[in-house]
Motif scaffolding. Structure first.
Motif, PDB file in Angstrom:
ATOM      1  N   ARG A 136       0.837  -1.210   0.000  1.00 59.05           N
ATOM      2  CA  ARG A 136       0.000   0.000   0.000  1.00 59.05           C
ATOM      3  C   ARG A 136       0.869   1.255   0.000  1.00 59.05           C
ATOM      4  NH1 ARG A 136      -3.233  -2.892   3.852  1.00 59.05           N
ATOM      5  NH2 ARG A 136      -2.162  -1.796   5.553  1.00 59.05           N
ATOM      6  N   SER A 137       1.919   1.240   0.804  1.00 62.09           N
ATOM      7  CA  SER A 137       2.798   2.400   0.866  1.00 62.09           C
ATOM      8  C   SER A 137       3.512   2.623  -0.460  1.00 62.09           C
ATOM      9  CB  SER A 137       3.822   2.208   1.991  1.00 62.09           C
ATOM     10  OG  SER A 137       4.729   3.284   2.040  1.00 62.09           O
ATOM     11  N   TRP A 138       4.041   1.544  -1.064  1.00 61.76           N
ATOM     12  CA  TRP A 138       4.690   1.691  -2.369  1.00 61.76           C
ATOM     13  C   TRP A 138       3.743   2.317  -3.384  1.00 61.76           C
ATOM     14  CZ3 TRP A 138       7.431  -3.694  -3.355  1.00 61.76           C
ATOM     15  CH2 TRP A 138       8.535  -3.789  -2.499  1.00 61.76           C
ATOM     16  N   ARG A 139       2.505   1.836  -3.397  1.00 63.30           N
ATOM     17  CA  ARG A 139       1.536   2.346  -4.372  1.00 63.30           C
ATOM     18  C   ARG A 139       1.198   3.817  -4.104  1.00 63.30           C
ATOM     19  NH1 ARG A 139      -0.977  -1.189  -7.744  1.00 63.30           N
ATOM     20  NH2 ARG A 139      -0.351  -3.365  -7.518  1.00 63.30           N
ATOM     21  N   SER A 158       7.770  12.691   1.333  1.00 64.70           N
ATOM     22  CA  SER A 158       9.118  13.213   1.181  1.00 64.70           C
ATOM     23  C   SER A 158      10.114  12.132   0.797  1.00 64.70           C
ATOM     24  CB  SER A 158       9.566  13.878   2.483  1.00 64.70           C
ATOM     25  OG  SER A 158      10.949  14.182   2.471  1.00 64.70           O
ATOM     26  N   ILE A 159      10.099  11.004   1.532  1.00 65.67           N
ATOM     27  CA  ILE A 159      11.158  10.011   1.366  1.00 65.67           C
ATOM     28  C   ILE A 159      10.630   8.612   1.107  1.00 65.67           C
ATOM     29  CG2 ILE A 159      11.461   9.313   3.771  1.00 65.67           C
ATOM     30  CD1 ILE A 159      14.497   9.739   3.318  1.00 65.67           C
ATOM     31  N   GLY A 160       9.306   8.463   1.032  1.00 65.27           N
ATOM     32  CA  GLY A 160       8.733   7.156   0.726  1.00 65.27           C
ATOM     33  C   GLY A 160       8.537   6.287   1.946  1.00 65.27           C
ATOM     34  N   VAL A 207       4.196  -0.506  12.496  1.00 64.33           N
ATOM     35  CA  VAL A 207       4.656  -1.201  11.293  1.00 64.33           C
ATOM     36  C   VAL A 207       6.143  -1.496  11.430  1.00 64.33           C
ATOM     37  CG1 VAL A 207       2.953  -0.054   9.816  1.00 64.33           C
ATOM     38  CG2 VAL A 207       5.245   0.890  10.000  1.00 64.33           C
ATOM     39  N   ILE A 208       6.607  -2.461  10.643  1.00 64.20           N
ATOM     40  CA  ILE A 208       8.035  -2.733  10.533  1.00 64.20           C
ATOM     41  C   ILE A 208       8.386  -2.684   9.053  1.00 64.20           C
ATOM     42  CG2 ILE A 208       7.724  -5.249  10.494  1.00 64.20           C
ATOM     43  CD1 ILE A 208      10.399  -5.445  12.003  1.00 64.20           C
ATOM     44  N   VAL A 209       9.493  -2.023   8.744  1.00 65.01           N
ATOM     45  CA  VAL A 209       9.958  -1.878   7.361  1.00 65.01           C
ATOM     46  C   VAL A 209      11.376  -2.422   7.308  1.00 65.01           C
ATOM     47  CG1 VAL A 209      10.303  -0.315   5.425  1.00 65.01           C
ATOM     48  CG2 VAL A 209       8.551   0.214   7.142  1.00 65.01           C
ATOM     49  N   ARG A 210      11.592  -3.445   6.479  1.00 68.16           N
ATOM     50  CA  ARG A 210      12.844  -4.187   6.485  1.00 68.16           C
ATOM     51  C   ARG A 210      13.610  -3.985   5.185  1.00 68.16           C
ATOM     52  NH1 ARG A 210       9.644  -9.616   6.955  1.00 68.16           N
ATOM     53  NH2 ARG A 210       8.695  -8.462   5.240  1.00 68.16           N
ATOM     54  N   GLY A 211      14.823  -3.455   5.295  1.00 69.17           N
ATOM     55  CA  GLY A 211      15.720  -3.380   4.156  1.00 69.17           C
ATOM     56  C   GLY A 211      15.095  -2.803   2.906  1.00 69.17           C
ATOM     57  N   PRO A 212      15.056  -3.581   1.808  1.00 69.52           N
ATOM     58  CA  PRO A 212      14.544  -3.079   0.530  1.00 69.52           C
ATOM     59  C   PRO A 212      13.043  -2.821   0.508  1.00 69.52           C
ATOM     60  CG  PRO A 212      15.061  -5.422   0.378  1.00 69.52           C
ATOM     61  CD  PRO A 212      15.576  -4.948   1.705  1.00 69.52           C
ATOM     62  N   GLU A 213      12.346  -3.083   1.606  1.00 65.90           N
ATOM     63  CA  GLU A 213      10.950  -2.645   1.675  1.00 65.90           C
ATOM     64  C   GLU A 213      10.867  -1.129   1.765  1.00 65.90           C
ATOM     65  OE1 GLU A 213       9.059  -6.608   3.904  1.00 65.90           O
ATOM     66  OE2 GLU A 213       9.372  -4.755   5.022  1.00 65.90           O
ATOM     67  N   HIS A 214      11.963  -0.486   2.171  1.00 61.78           N
ATOM     68  CA  HIS A 214      12.018   0.972   2.129  1.00 61.78           C
ATOM     69  C   HIS A 214      11.950   1.425   0.669  1.00 61.78           C
ATOM     70  CE1 HIS A 214      13.771   0.492   6.215  1.00 61.78           C
ATOM     71  NE2 HIS A 214      13.213   1.670   6.427  1.00 61.78           N
ATOM     72  N   TYR A 215      11.248   2.502   0.447  1.00 62.84           N
ATOM     73  CA  TYR A 215      11.110   3.032  -0.919  1.00 62.84           C
ATOM     74  C   TYR A 215      12.398   3.700  -1.372  1.00 62.84           C
ATOM     75  CZ  TYR A 215       8.684   5.390  -4.794  1.00 62.84           C
ATOM     76  OH  TYR A 215       8.269   5.830  -6.030  1.00 62.84           O
ATOM     77  N   ASN A 216      13.100   4.329  -0.448  1.00 65.39           N
ATOM     78  CA  ASN A 216      14.337   5.036  -0.750  1.00 65.39           C
ATOM     79  C   ASN A 216      15.513   4.079  -0.625  1.00 65.39           C
ATOM     80  OD1 ASN A 216      16.711   6.667  -0.596  1.00 65.39           O
ATOM     81  ND2 ASN A 216      15.480   8.431  -0.006  1.00 65.39           N
ATOM     82  N   ALA A 217      16.344   3.993  -1.668  1.00 61.64           N
ATOM     83  CA  ALA A 217      17.465   3.056  -1.662  1.00 61.64           C
ATOM     84  C   ALA A 217      18.467   3.357  -0.554  1.00 61.64           C
ATOM     85  CB  ALA A 217      18.166   3.085  -3.027  1.00 61.64           C
ATOM     86  N   LEU A 218      18.544   4.603  -0.082  1.00 63.14           N
ATOM     87  CA  LEU A 218      19.478   4.949   0.981  1.00 63.14           C
ATOM     88  C   LEU A 218      19.127   4.272   2.304  1.00 63.14           C
ATOM     89  CD1 LEU A 218      20.071   8.767   0.405  1.00 63.14           C
ATOM     90  CD2 LEU A 218      21.692   6.903   0.011  1.00 63.14           C
ATOM     91  N   LEU A 219      17.893   3.800   2.434  1.00 63.25           N
ATOM     92  CA  LEU A 219      17.444   3.176   3.678  1.00 63.25           C
ATOM     93  C   LEU A 219      17.481   1.657   3.618  1.00 63.25           C
ATOM     94  CD1 LEU A 219      14.344   5.463   4.386  1.00 63.25           C
ATOM     95  CD2 LEU A 219      16.638   5.679   5.327  1.00 63.25           C
ATOM     96  N   GLU A 220      18.002   1.096   2.520  1.00 63.90           N
ATOM     97  CA  GLU A 220      17.944  -0.349   2.323  1.00 63.90           C
ATOM     98  C   GLU A 220      18.711  -1.146   3.364  1.00 63.90           C
ATOM     99  OE1 GLU A 220      18.724  -2.156  -1.335  1.00 63.90           O
ATOM    100  OE2 GLU A 220      17.106  -1.158  -2.422  1.00 63.90           O
ATOM    101  N   ASN A 221      19.687  -0.542   4.009  1.00 60.48           N
ATOM    102  CA  ASN A 221      20.481  -1.278   4.993  1.00 60.48           C
ATOM    103  C   ASN A 221      19.884  -1.237   6.393  1.00 60.48           C
ATOM    104  OD1 ASN A 221      22.480  -2.060   3.150  1.00 60.48           O
ATOM    105  ND2 ASN A 221      23.557  -0.127   3.385  1.00 60.48           N
ATOM    106  N   LEU A 222      18.682  -0.683   6.522  1.00 65.17           N
ATOM    107  CA  LEU A 222      18.067  -0.538   7.832  1.00 65.17           C
ATOM    108  C   LEU A 222      16.810  -1.381   7.971  1.00 65.17           C
ATOM    109  CD1 LEU A 222      18.282   3.335   8.315  1.00 65.17           C
ATOM    110  CD2 LEU A 222      19.662   1.616   9.483  1.00 65.17           C
ATOM    111  N   THR A 223      16.561  -1.837   9.168  1.00 68.48           N
ATOM    112  CA  THR A 223      15.255  -2.363   9.554  1.00 68.48           C
ATOM    113  C   THR A 223      14.698  -1.415  10.603  1.00 68.48           C
ATOM    114  OG1 THR A 223      15.684  -4.691   9.085  1.00 68.48           O
ATOM    115  CG2 THR A 223      14.024  -4.208  10.759  1.00 68.48           C
ATOM    116  N   CYS A 224      13.470  -0.936  10.386  1.00 70.06           N
ATOM    117  CA  CYS A 224      12.874   0.068  11.265  1.00 70.06           C
ATOM    118  C   CYS A 224      11.516  -0.423  11.759  1.00 70.06           C
ATOM    119  CB  CYS A 224      12.702   1.402  10.543  1.00 70.06           C
ATOM    120  SG  CYS A 224      14.252   2.065   9.893  1.00 70.06           S
ATOM    121  N   ALA A 225      11.338  -0.388  13.068  1.00 75.07           N
ATOM    122  CA  ALA A 225      10.054  -0.731  13.673  1.00 75.07           C
ATOM    123  C   ALA A 225       9.491   0.527  14.317  1.00 75.07           C
ATOM    124  CB  ALA A 225      10.226  -1.830  14.707  1.00 75.07           C
ATOM    125  N   GLY A 226       8.302   0.954  13.871  1.00 75.63           N
ATOM    126  CA  GLY A 226       7.738   2.204  14.350  1.00 75.63           C
ATOM    127  C   GLY A 226       6.348   2.039  14.929  1.00 75.63           C
TER     128      GLY A 226
END
Length: 327
Positions: A48-51, A137-139, A153-172
Motif C-alpha cells: 500500500r505504501s509503495w503504491r 518526502s522520502i517514501g 509497522v516494521i519496514v525491512r531493508g529493501p521494503e524501504h522506498y528510498n534506496a538509501l534506507l535499504e540497509n536498515l530495519t525500522c520498527a515504528g
C-alpha cells in the motif's frame, strides 16, 4: 499463515531481499498497473505504501530532503519525550539501535544513536533531526508510513522506498495523545540489516557477541555467538561460545582476574571497593541477567556481611512475609 499476512517477521533472507527489491523497482518503473493489488509478494502495508508513493511520484533517490531546525518543530512533544528517551538510553547503550521521534507530519525532532557506526548509517540516509521523513518526502519508512497507516509497522531493508534506507530495519509505532486519541507523532527503532555486533548482558557481565539471522524453512531465528574476551573480539575455537559456556571450567570466556572482581568493569569495581571500605550505601540497577545479584553479593562480601535474603515477588507470593521476618 502466508508470509505476506505476517508483516512482523524481523528479517529477510538474501533471496527475499532481492525479490523485494525487484518488485519495488518494477512498480516504480512500470507503474501501478504492473501487478494487481495484493500480488506484490510483500506485506500488505508495504505494498500500500509503495503504491501511494508511486501515485504521488515520490522520488526513489531524492537529491534534496526538506530540512528545518529541529527546535522549531513541536518543542512540546520534544520536551515531553526527553525523560522517556533518557530512560531508554540505558537499555540501548551497547546496542546498535537508533531511537527516532517524529512529529505528526513526519519531521524528525529527536534522534539518539549511542554508537558511532549507527550514527554514520543514519546520517548517510539523512535520518537526523530536522529532516522530513513523511511518506511524501522520502517514501516508505518506519516513521512516515506509521503516520499514514495509523498503527505499528516494521519496514525491512529493501521494503524501504528510498534506496538509501535499504540497509536498515525500522520498527515504528504511532504516538497517541491520551483521552483525545489524536496522533501527535511516531517513534521508531532502527538497526542495520546485516549481522550485528553487540554486547550481550549475561549473569557475569557483558560479553561481545555477533547476532545473525538464521533462515530455516521460512521460520525466523537468530544465532547469538559469544566472542572470546581473550582474542579482543575474534572468535577463539578453543573457547566454549555457547550461551551456557560463561560459567566455570576451561571453556569460560571470563579471565580469572575479572572473575575475582566485585564488578567486571574495572572503573566500577574500584568505586564499589571504595564504597565497601567506607561502608556506604550502594544501589544496583539494571535489566534482568546483567549481574546485579552477583555484584551485590561480592560487595557485601568485601564488607564481611552475610549473604542477604533474596526475594523474587514475581515468583514467590509469600515474598513480603519472608522479607518482613528477615527485617
Amino acid at each position: 499463515m502466508r508470509r505476506d499476512e505476517n508483516p512482523y517477521l524481523p528479517t529477510l533472507s538474501p533471496e527475499e531481499k532481492e525479490r523485494t527489491r525487484r518488485g519495488r523497482e518494477a512498480l516504480v518503473r512500470d507503474g501501478l498497473l504492473t501487478l494487481p493489488p495484493g500480488e506484490g509478494g510483500v506485506p500488505q502495508h508495504i505494498e500500500r505504501s509503495w503504491r501511494r508513493c508511486v501515485g504521488e511520484q515520490v522520488p526513489v533517490a531524492p537529491d534534496h530532503i526538506d530540512y528545518r531546525e529541529s527546535h522549531e518543530v513541536l518543542p512540546v512533544l520534544r520536551r515531553a519525550a526527553m525523560p522517556v528517551l533518557d530512560r531508554l538510553k540505558d537499555s540501548f547503550a551497547d546496542v546498535p539501535v537508533a531511537m527516532v521521534l517524529s512529529d505528526a507530519n513526519g519531521r524528525i525532532i529527536l534522534r539518539h544513536a549511542a554508537l558511532r557506526r549507527q550514527r554514520d548509517v543514519m546520517d548517510r540516509a539523512s535520518a537526523a533531526e530536522g529532516f522530513d521523513f513523511s511518506e511524501r518526502s522520502i517514501g516508505t519508512n518506519g516513521l512516515g508510513t506509521v503516520l499514514v497507516e495509523r498503527r505499528p509497522v516494521i519496514v525491512r531493508g529493501p521494503e524501504h522506498y528510498n534506496a538509501l534506507l535499504e540497509n536498515l530495519t525500522c520498527a515504528g509505532t504511532p504516538i497517541i495523545e491520551p483521552y483525545t486519541g489524536r496522533m501527535v507523532g511516531s517513534f521508531s527503532l532502527a538497526c542495520a540489516m546485516q549481522a550485528t555486533r553487540m554486547r550481550v548482558p549475561l549473569s557475569d557481565g557483558l560479553h561481545d557477541a555477533v547476532v545473525e539471522p538464521v533462515h530455516d524453512g521460512g521460520k525466523a531465528a537468530y544465532s547469538v555467538r559469544l566472542l572470546s574476551r581473550r582474542t579482543h573480539g575474534r572468535p577463539d575455537p578453543t573457547v566454549d561460545e555457547t550461551a551456557g559456556g560463561a560459567g566455570s571450567g576451561s571453556g569460560s570466556v571470563i579471565p580469572s582476574g575479572v572473575r575475582d572482581r566485585v564488578h567486571f568493569h574495572s572503573d566500577v569495581a574500584r568505586q564499589l571497593e571504595a564504597a565497601a571500605r567506607h561502608r556506604e550505601l550502594v544501589a544496583l540497577v539494571g535489566a534482568s541477567g546483567t549481574g546485579k545479584l552477583r555484584t551485590a553479593l561480592r560487595t557485601l562480601g568485601r564488607q564481611g556481611a552475610d549473604d542477604p535474603l533474596v526475594v523474587e515477588p514475581h515468583l514467590d507470593p509469600g515474598w513480603f512475609a519472608a522479607a518482613r521476618a528477615a527485617a
